[in-house]
Design a protein around this motif. Sequence first.
Motif, PDB file in Angstrom:
ATOM      1  N   SER A 463      74.525-116.948   5.019  1.00 25.72           N
ATOM      2  CA  SER A 463      74.831-117.733   5.873  1.00 25.72           C
ATOM      3  C   SER A 463      74.067-119.275   5.563  1.00 25.72           C
ATOM      4  CB  SER A 463      74.519-117.393   7.347  1.00 25.72           C
ATOM      5  OG  SER A 463      75.551-116.550   7.608  1.00 25.72           O
ATOM      6  N   GLY A 464      73.097-118.987   4.564  1.00 25.49           N
ATOM      7  CA  GLY A 464      72.293-120.321   3.981  1.00 25.49           C
ATOM      8  C   GLY A 464      70.989-120.318   4.528  1.00 25.49           C
ATOM      9  N   PHE A 465      70.407-121.421   4.225  1.00 24.03           N
ATOM     10  CA  PHE A 465      69.086-121.626   4.301  1.00 24.03           C
ATOM     11  C   PHE A 465      68.787-123.091   4.903  1.00 24.03           C
ATOM     12  CE2 PHE A 465      69.932-121.591  -0.214  1.00 24.03           C
ATOM     13  CZ  PHE A 465      69.528-122.876  -0.587  1.00 24.03           C
ATOM     14  N   GLY A 466      67.503-123.041   5.702  1.00 23.75           N
ATOM     15  CA  GLY A 466      67.230-124.368   6.380  1.00 23.75           C
ATOM     16  C   GLY A 466      67.420-124.393   7.701  1.00 23.75           C
ATOM     17  N   ARG A 471      61.160-129.132  15.692  1.00 23.85           N
ATOM     18  CA  ARG A 471      60.054-129.179  14.727  1.00 23.85           C
ATOM     19  C   ARG A 471      60.346-128.934  13.267  1.00 23.85           C
ATOM     20  NH1 ARG A 471      54.632-130.298  15.106  1.00 23.85           N
ATOM     21  NH2 ARG A 471      54.888-130.110  17.433  1.00 23.85           N
ATOM     22  N   VAL A 472      60.863-127.570  13.369  1.00 22.56           N
ATOM     23  CA  VAL A 472      61.276-126.925  12.125  1.00 22.56           C
ATOM     24  C   VAL A 472      62.434-127.731  11.180  1.00 22.56           C
ATOM     25  CG1 VAL A 472      62.434-124.741  11.068  1.00 22.56           C
ATOM     26  CG2 VAL A 472      60.658-124.474  13.137  1.00 22.56           C
ATOM     27  N   GLY A 473      63.321-128.198  12.095  1.00 17.32           N
ATOM     28  CA  GLY A 473      64.365-129.071  11.409  1.00 17.32           C
ATOM     29  C   GLY A 473      63.991-130.410  10.962  1.00 17.32           C
ATOM     30  N   MET A 474      63.014-130.770  11.461  1.00 18.16           N
ATOM     31  CA  MET A 474      62.351-132.230  11.103  1.00 18.16           C
ATOM     32  C   MET A 474      61.713-131.909   9.610  1.00 18.16           C
ATOM     33  SD  MET A 474      62.718-134.895  12.671  1.00 18.16           S
ATOM     34  CE  MET A 474      61.208-135.965  12.309  1.00 18.16           C
ATOM     35  N   LEU A 475      61.130-130.761   9.484  1.00 20.64           N
ATOM     36  CA  LEU A 475      60.437-130.375   8.065  1.00 20.64           C
ATOM     37  C   LEU A 475      61.273-130.561   7.266  1.00 20.64           C
ATOM     38  CD1 LEU A 475      57.778-127.863   9.436  1.00 20.64           C
ATOM     39  CD2 LEU A 475      57.116-129.933   8.604  1.00 20.64           C
TER      40      LEU A 475
END
Length: 777
Positions: A463-466, A471-475
């Motif tokens: 299903s992918g990565f990232g 906050r985690v998304g901002m990184l």
Amino acid sequence: MPTVSEIMDTMDYGPSVEDSSAVRDWLKQHERFGHFIDGSFTPAGRGFVTSDPATGETLAQISQGTAEDVAAAVKAARKAQPKWAKLTGYERASYLYAIARVIQKRERFLSVLESLDNGKPIRESRDADIPLVVRHFYHHAGWAELMADEFPDHSAIGVAGQIVPWNFPLLMLAWKIAPAIAAGNTVVLKPAEYTPLTALAFAEICQEVGLPRGVVNIVTGDGETGAALVEADVDKIAFTGSTEVGRAIRAATAGTGKRLTLELGGKSPFIVMEDADLDAAVEGVVDSIWFNQGQVCCAGSRILVAEAVAERFETLLTRRMETLRMGPPLDKSTDVGAIVHPVQKDRIVTLCKQAVAAGADLVGGAPGEACYVAPGYLREVSPANPAWSEEIFGPIATLTTFRTADEAISLANNTRYGLAAQIFSESATVATDLAAQVKSGVVWINGANMFDAAAPFGGMRESGFGREGGRVGMLDYLSGPKPDSVKEKAPKTPKAMTDGAASGKGIDRTEKLYIGGAQKRPDGGASYRAASGDLVPLGNRKDIRNAVEAAKKASKWAAMGGHGRAQVMYFIAENLSLRRDELGAKHGKEAVDAAIRRLFHYAAWADKFDGMNVQTKPGYLVNVIPQPFGIMGVICPNDAPLLSLVSLVAPAIAMGNTVVAVPAQDDPVAAFDIAQVFDTSDLPGGVVNIISGPKDDLAAVLAAHDDVAALWYCGAKGAEAVEKASTGNLKPVWSFENLDWTKQSAHGQRFLDHAVQWKTVWLPYGALPAGTGSVAY
Ligand code: NAP
Ligand code: MG
């Protein structure tokens, strides 16, 4: 005209159609759309039409973006980026805030436009999609404002190429654009061919709020336009779409140094335990797969229900299914709208036929006029049925029964995907136990499809990565401080690593690999003369496979908990310091001392790399939890043989991963010396395995191995090959240049960020507001 008493009898609703005249006027004004590049619309070019799938009516002419259009957009974004990033956080925040305000004012207009172009019910676009779009821009206006405080030493990546699918056109745009521009990046976004209209309306909003030219660019087109964007001079690709296209993008970006996040498909389990509130679970199915035509990547499309309650659950489910109203998307009482396009409808119908041919029963799910497919589900679907593994991407779930919680988990995880999971149980013990075991990036307990800008969303496995959100998304849109890189030493070991034993000039006879906590002769029995002069074992493909098996058996390492792992790691450091003089004489005192410090450092982190509890909305406890990947491949640079191995292995195991490491090709002896220290320090066998040999060949085997869940490759040269070879199970690959391993920048949280994947667990508490079902709109 029916009489009042007749209406009371049937309780039928009359039509209540949302007014679309404002949208139609807007469409009439435009008719033919160009791209939005550098702050203005280009003249419309050759292209295609977008239509209303409910009626087939043409809505507008759209331009097909060429490679030149993409290049012009990227150029505009590139030019605008430094100035945009130099604005203060407050200044960027004001723009995001202004965008949020205008979208909020145009909620009705955008909902109608979205429903017309996509076919989804107005209730969905009005009550879910657009409010979440607004929420995303507000939330990320906040991150822009707080960037200097919350992400010190971080900076924007540059220009992001962003590609989104048709199922949540404006919402996916918001998920991509809001964090990117908040962080100081500029973007080129390609909407899906079927649903470009709200992105073009968004472009006008960018103009209206006076967003600096070039910060947001929209190029419309099909997959070819998307492929051109992937090839263009961008610094990052953020893609949401199918796993198949995700694979192609992984291959196309391999070795380019472009950052990549992939939000791909899913086949998410919907688990109904024996003690579930069955009415709530049925509402969960409605929200998860029927209300939105099942065109949702994270839909709970595999219903797994406890055998003891299956009959009752099915009775309730079919009864509720019959009450769903399929109809015009703009009618406010429509539950089930149109499928986005005839191509998708055909796909759904074909997959259902295949499922039935393979032994399933289809309940409901009849194809209707135009793009309609009635809600339904497939009974008796075993893991051998194609409907078990293929995304149907329509309002058709599968239903399978289980007997025990263990069986439920093994069925839930019997998929190559890992996007989301729904768990229904009235017992907190049962629900949280299952939440911990299910392999997915998002878990919803007693609810479905809950989204919020603060809650990271994204997948595991294929299903992918990232992650997107919070906050985690901002990184994922930021770069950390620049590490101290040094050029990797070119390997001196001869290319042809023939069995060197015959020459007999070994200084140090270390002819065994380290697998499963024991010394093992390499599979071929061969050794090679490393540049250090030592005769060392020559590992091959089979040895890597054996090491992966050993690493698999050591999975209990994760269950030891941070404190347990820290103790073992402190003990490794202690035992290494006992051998400081002896190993220092061999490998350099400075290296040994630094290795001891590094082990201490990551032992310290082992019980402190915390997750977070994020604020979504009242009534939801949302935990974001770092999870180990499982088995990680770690490819060391051909440099600092002792220190690079320790620096890379320690953070990986601190987070609970098990590791197969390939040590410095020219001098792997240091790694085997460290392995002896592991042995005397209670590190369970199999947690770390060391296979020496030709770096890039062994890396390629690890990259292609489906049981290896993540890979670190240090050294620039082979990154392209490993990234290409990793497309099989779409493992995240972190490739980076060789570092000065003695420097502070060669350790720290950055390594831990790459050693975990995040799981977002939603647990609603108390009673949910009436009428919202279980969806957190
Ligand atoms: P898709 O075919 O992969 O398309 C997604 C986007 O990529 C579209 O804009 C598409 O353009 C473009 N594209 C197609 N081929 C490309 C290529 N070779 N290079 C670059 N871009 C390319 O997916 P879809 O069928 O539209 O969407 C459904 C899929 O998206 C499902 O698998 C679903 O699970 C997944 N999805 C995932 C998430 C998530 O967050 N994980 C969210 C929503 C959907 P065209 O539209 O012009 O073809
Ligand atoms: Mg359309």
